[in-house]
Design a protein around this motif. Structure first.
Motif, mmCIF file in Angstrom:
data_model
loop_
_atom_site.group_PDB
_atom_site.id
_atom_site.type_symbol
_atom_site.label_atom_id
_atom_site.label_comp_id
_atom_site.label_asym_id
_atom_site.label_seq_id
_atom_site.Cartn_x
_atom_site.Cartn_y
_atom_site.Cartn_z
ATOM 1 N N CYS A 213 0.861 -1.183 0.000
ATOM 2 C CA CYS A 213 0.000 0.000 0.000
ATOM 3 C C CYS A 213 0.899 1.235 0.000
ATOM 4 O O CYS A 213 1.834 1.334 0.803
ATOM 5 C CB CYS A 213 -0.906 -0.001 1.220
ATOM 6 N N THR A 214 0.619 2.165 -0.875
ATOM 7 C CA THR A 214 1.545 3.268 -1.098
ATOM 8 C C THR A 214 1.603 4.252 0.057
ATOM 9 O O THR A 214 2.541 5.049 0.150
ATOM 10 C CB THR A 214 1.171 4.029 -2.382
ATOM 11 N N PHE A 215 0.617 4.221 0.952
ATOM 12 C CA PHE A 215 0.580 5.156 2.078
ATOM 13 C C PHE A 215 1.195 4.588 3.341
ATOM 14 O O PHE A 215 1.350 5.295 4.339
ATOM 15 C CB PHE A 215 -0.875 5.542 2.393
ATOM 16 N N CYS A 216 1.559 3.306 3.340
ATOM 17 C CA CYS A 216 1.872 2.585 4.574
ATOM 18 C C CYS A 216 3.348 2.212 4.650
ATOM 19 O O CYS A 216 3.913 1.654 3.702
ATOM 20 C CB CYS A 216 1.005 1.329 4.671
ATOM 21 N N ALA A 217 3.950 2.476 5.805
ATOM 22 C CA ALA A 217 5.360 2.143 6.031
ATOM 23 C C ALA A 217 5.538 0.875 6.855
ATOM 24 O O ALA A 217 6.670 0.459 7.103
ATOM 25 C CB ALA A 217 6.043 3.309 6.745
ATOM 26 N N ILE A 218 4.443 0.257 7.268
ATOM 27 C CA ILE A 218 4.525 -0.869 8.211
ATOM 28 C C ILE A 218 5.403 -2.022 7.716
ATOM 29 O O ILE A 218 6.202 -2.558 8.497
ATOM 30 C CB ILE A 218 3.111 -1.361 8.579
ATOM 31 N N PRO A 219 5.317 -2.450 6.442
ATOM 32 C CA PRO A 219 6.185 -3.568 6.029
ATOM 33 C C PRO A 219 7.669 -3.289 6.239
ATOM 34 O O PRO A 219 8.454 -4.216 6.471
ATOM 35 C CB PRO A 219 5.857 -3.721 4.540
ATOM 36 N N GLY A 220 8.060 -2.022 6.193
ATOM 37 C CA GLY A 220 9.461 -1.684 6.367
ATOM 38 C C GLY A 220 9.972 -1.915 7.770
ATOM 39 O O GLY A 220 11.160 -2.184 7.957
ATOM 40 N N PHE A 221 9.099 -1.819 8.779
ATOM 41 C CA PHE A 221 9.587 -2.030 10.148
ATOM 42 C C PHE A 221 8.922 -3.198 10.862
ATOM 43 O O PHE A 221 9.368 -3.581 11.948
ATOM 44 C CB PHE A 221 9.481 -0.747 10.991
ATOM 45 N N ARG A 222 7.890 -3.798 10.293
ATOM 46 C CA ARG A 222 7.320 -5.018 10.868
ATOM 47 C C ARG A 222 7.725 -6.265 10.090
ATOM 48 O O ARG A 222 7.451 -7.383 10.525
ATOM 49 C CB ARG A 222 5.792 -4.910 10.935
ATOM 50 N N GLY A 223 8.334 -6.076 8.932
ATOM 51 C CA GLY A 223 8.896 -7.207 8.213
ATOM 52 C C GLY A 223 7.919 -7.917 7.303
ATOM 53 O O GLY A 223 6.778 -7.498 7.096
ATOM 54 N N LYS A 224 8.394 -9.016 6.730
ATOM 55 C CA LYS A 224 7.613 -9.826 5.810
ATOM 56 C C LYS A 224 6.542 -10.616 6.561
ATOM 57 O O LYS A 224 6.709 -10.981 7.724
ATOM 58 C CB LYS A 224 8.520 -10.798 5.053
ATOM 59 N N PHE A 225 5.453 -10.931 5.841
ATOM 60 C CA PHE A 225 4.371 -11.703 6.452
ATOM 61 C C PHE A 225 4.850 -13.114 6.786
ATOM 62 O O PHE A 225 5.476 -13.790 5.969
ATOM 63 C CB PHE A 225 3.175 -11.784 5.507
ATOM 64 N N ARG A 226 4.543 -13.562 7.987
ATOM 65 C CA ARG A 226 4.809 -14.951 8.372
ATOM 66 C C ARG A 226 3.781 -15.377 9.408
ATOM 67 O O ARG A 226 3.493 -14.640 10.360
ATOM 68 C CB ARG A 226 6.227 -15.161 8.901
ATOM 69 N N SER A 227 3.201 -16.546 9.191
ATOM 70 C CA SER A 227 2.209 -17.101 10.110
ATOM 71 C C SER A 227 2.908 -17.724 11.303
ATOM 72 O O SER A 227 3.971 -18.349 11.169
ATOM 73 C CB SER A 227 1.361 -18.162 9.406
ATOM 74 N N LYS A 228 2.298 -17.579 12.458
ATOM 75 C CA LYS A 228 2.836 -18.248 13.639
ATOM 76 C C LYS A 228 2.649 -19.751 13.477
ATOM 77 O O LYS A 228 1.599 -20.205 13.002
ATOM 78 C CB LYS A 228 2.103 -17.758 14.896
ATOM 79 N N PRO A 229 3.646 -20.561 13.825
ATOM 80 C CA PRO A 229 3.519 -22.011 13.678
ATOM 81 C C PRO A 229 2.260 -22.548 14.354
ATOM 82 O O PRO A 229 1.887 -22.106 15.445
ATOM 83 C CB PRO A 229 4.794 -22.545 14.343
ATOM 84 N N TRP A 230 1.621 -23.493 13.683
ATOM 85 C CA TRP A 230 0.323 -24.025 14.101
ATOM 86 C C TRP A 230 0.319 -24.503 15.541
ATOM 87 O O TRP A 230 -0.514 -24.083 16.358
ATOM 88 C CB TRP A 230 -0.064 -25.147 13.145
ATOM 89 N N HIS A 231 1.234 -25.404 15.886
ATOM 90 C CA HIS A 231 1.208 -26.005 17.220
ATOM 91 C C HIS A 231 1.566 -24.984 18.295
ATOM 92 O O HIS A 231 0.996 -25.009 19.403
ATOM 93 C CB HIS A 231 2.141 -27.211 17.271
ATOM 94 N N ALA A 232 2.483 -24.073 18.001
ATOM 95 C CA ALA A 232 2.827 -23.035 18.974
ATOM 96 C C ALA A 232 1.636 -22.124 19.225
ATOM 97 O O ALA A 232 1.383 -21.700 20.365
ATOM 98 C CB ALA A 232 4.024 -22.230 18.465
ATOM 99 N N LEU A 233 0.886 -21.832 18.183
ATOM 100 C CA LEU A 233 -0.285 -20.966 18.306
ATOM 101 C C LEU A 233 -1.371 -21.621 19.154
ATOM 102 O O LEU A 233 -1.953 -20.993 20.048
ATOM 103 C CB LEU A 233 -0.814 -20.632 16.912
ATOM 104 N N LEU A 234 -1.636 -22.893 18.893
ATOM 105 C CA LEU A 234 -2.663 -23.590 19.677
ATOM 106 C C LEU A 234 -2.232 -23.745 21.133
ATOM 107 O O LEU A 234 -3.050 -23.635 22.046
ATOM 108 C CB LEU A 234 -2.946 -24.960 19.058
ATOM 109 N N ASP A 235 -0.948 -23.993 21.359
ATOM 110 C CA ASP A 235 -0.459 -24.107 22.733
ATOM 111 C C ASP A 235 -0.607 -22.782 23.468
ATOM 112 O O ASP A 235 -1.022 -22.743 24.635
ATOM 113 C CB ASP A 235 1.012 -24.532 22.730
ATOM 114 N N GLU A 236 -0.295 -21.687 22.791
ATOM 115 C CA GLU A 236 -0.471 -20.366 23.391
ATOM 116 C C GLU A 236 -1.935 -20.116 23.742
ATOM 117 O O GLU A 236 -2.251 -19.627 24.838
ATOM 118 C CB GLU A 236 0.033 -19.295 22.426
#
Length: 509
Positions: A213-236
């Protein structure tokens, strides 16, 4: 830090002490030794715990970061305090989303440092998106900041604070700026010092963003998209629910993109099914959805799963095609078709969105199209932001920048239109029986809580005198006695105020 002191037992000489049977002498020496050891242990255990406070700013993702950091500090032996004056170190967990958020963060840093004017030297630690985005320049411009730390180094925060408070010896002082990469692996996030009420929690399912998105700087400081691992997420999630959480608010930059980077067939629909099976969970809420990624499985799960709130938060930003094109957002036809599909297939759905006014090149005609769209589609919940130029974003360099005055005027017009729609929606609930999750009691003695249509921060009110009799399955405790605000009242909507509802417990209308 614990310390050990060697204790020498001083016994009288044999010439000056009475002769005792061996057994008696042994007992007396043992008693003296035990007392000395006990004193030594007490002194070793008596450690003045250093206190840390936090100023938490920004979005729920930042809240989770802050809770995890405070959990790390607690396990390292620090005491967490809400009183900044008492603290030995103040962590300012900053936001860098828009200019107003950055200004608020800078003000919080300066205010934290100003507490040192009382003569007590508190360490001022800057974390969060402002630190990640502007680390070196932030440290240069703000000498008040003793440490500027980014995401990659969060695990080192307890040691860094201990070093600066003189709690541990080091060969050389660590750097004042510790930022690092934006795309970092997930750390365990279940063992937190919670900033939310006991019964509700944010569950981060992914981090980062691959959109441009041309108005947004978030990818520059939050990084690339990555899903939290399935089992770690369910355990949390299991651990959070075991701690008393009954409402899980799922968050990410693009929550409904969860799992699509793994291609293992386990997307957000499958995750909702797993989470709803956890004993004790009552509400699952979707925040920060992108206007794509709503496959049939996900839509069906939202529609049919009784524990999934019929509420979707999906920022659209605009509806005019030329403006969407300039923003690099999905086109109007796609967005309208998706919105209609969601409303058709999910009975009772409440949609929340946000819009940006005054984007570069936005004409009067484009703005009026947006206002008319909001008026006719009638989002039950909506907010609006005046456009903010963000450093390093393509939109900041676009021609035809709209003046700040016009941006704000357009925002006000849109908010006024939405306010009447939201009031109409609140009025439509009058007479209905609604479940309300009680969050607490205000200073006037009214319970405040939320329906499934209200994310944390929204609320309904229950007048005093009507909430003392709880339903048989309610876990509501008298606020004078303390205890968890974990209840789901069946209430009848009685009236409304702007953006709020007034609820009466069923049977007491």
């Amino acid at each position: 830090m614990a310390f050990t002191r060697h204790v020498a037992l001083q016994l009288p000489s044999t010439s000056s002490r009475p002769l005792l049977p061996a057994r008696s002498r042994h007992l007396r020496i043992s008693a003296q030794a035990a007392a000395a050891v006990a004193q030594e242990q007490n002194e070793a255990d008596f450690v003045v715990r250093k206190k840390v406070s936090m100023v938490s700013l920004g979005c729920p993702k930042n809240v989770v970061d802050g809770e995890v950091l405070l959990g790390d500090l607690t396990r390292a032996g620090f005491e967490i305090t809400s009183q900044h004056e008492e603290a030995d170190a103040i962590v300012v967990n900053t936001c860098a989303f828009v200019e107003d958020a950055k200004a608020e963060s800078l003000e919080a840093i300066v205010e934290a440092a100003s507490l040192n004017e009382d003569g007590k030297r508190r360490q001022v630690i800057v974390t969060g998106c402002l630190a990640q985005r502007y680390g070196p320049s932030l440290a240069e411009d703000l000498p008040e900041a003793d440490l500027v730390m980014g995401f990659q180094n969060y695990g080192n925060l307890p040691g860094a604070i201990a070093e600066r408070l003189g709690m541990q010896a080091t060969a050389s002082s660590s750097s004042r700026v510790q930022v690092g990469e934006a795309t970092v692996p997930f750390r365990p996030e279940w063992d937190r010092h919670r900033l939310t009420p006991r019964h509700t929690a944010y569950l981060r399912v992914a981090e980062g963003c691959n959109h441009a998105c041309t108005f947004c700087a978030i990818p520059g400081f939050r990084g690339k998209f990555r899903s939290k691992p399935w089992h770690a997420l369910l355990d949390e999630a299991r651990r959070l629910v075991a701690s008393g959480v009954v409402e899980l608010n799922l968050i990410a930059e693009d929550t409904n993109q969860y799992g699509q980077d793994r291609r293992d067939g386990r997307g957000l629909g499958a995750l909702l099914r797993e989470l709803s099976a956890l004993p004790g969970v009552r509400w699952l809420r979707l925040l920060y959805c992108y206007p794509s990624y709503f496959d049939d499985d996900l839509i069906q799960e939202i529609a049919t799963n009784s524990k999934v709130c019929k509420y979707i938060d999906m920022p659209l930003q605009h509806i005019n095609n030329l403006t969407l094109l300039a923003m690099n957002r999905p086109p109007q036809a796609h967005t309208k078709a998706l919105l209609q599909k969601l409303r058709d297939r999910i009975p009772g759905l409440v949609l929340r969105t946000t819009f940006i006014t005054g984007f570069p090149g936005e004409t009067d005609s484009a703005h009026h199209e947006l206002v008319e769209f909001a008026r006719t589609f009638r989002f039950e919940r909506a907010g609006a932001f005046a456009y903010s130029e963000e450093d390093g974003t393509p939109a900041a360099d676009l021609p035809e920048q709209v003046s700040p005055r016009i941006r704000q005027r357009r925002r006000d017009e849109l908010v006024q239109v939405q306010q009447s729609i939201s009031e109409e929606f609140a009025n439509s609930l009058v007479g209905q029986e609604i479940d309300v999750l009680v969050d607490g009691v205000n200073e006037d003695g009214w319970l405040f809580g939320r329906t499934q249509y209200d994310a944390p921060g929204g609320f309904s009110l229950i007048p005093p005198g009507l909430w003392g009799i709880a339903a048989p399955n309610s876990q509501l405790l008298d606020p004078m006695l303390g205890g968890p605000w974990v209840t789901r009242h069946e209430c009848r909507a009685w009236g409304w105020q702007p953006y709020d509802s007034i609820a009466i417990q069923d049977g007491h209308t």
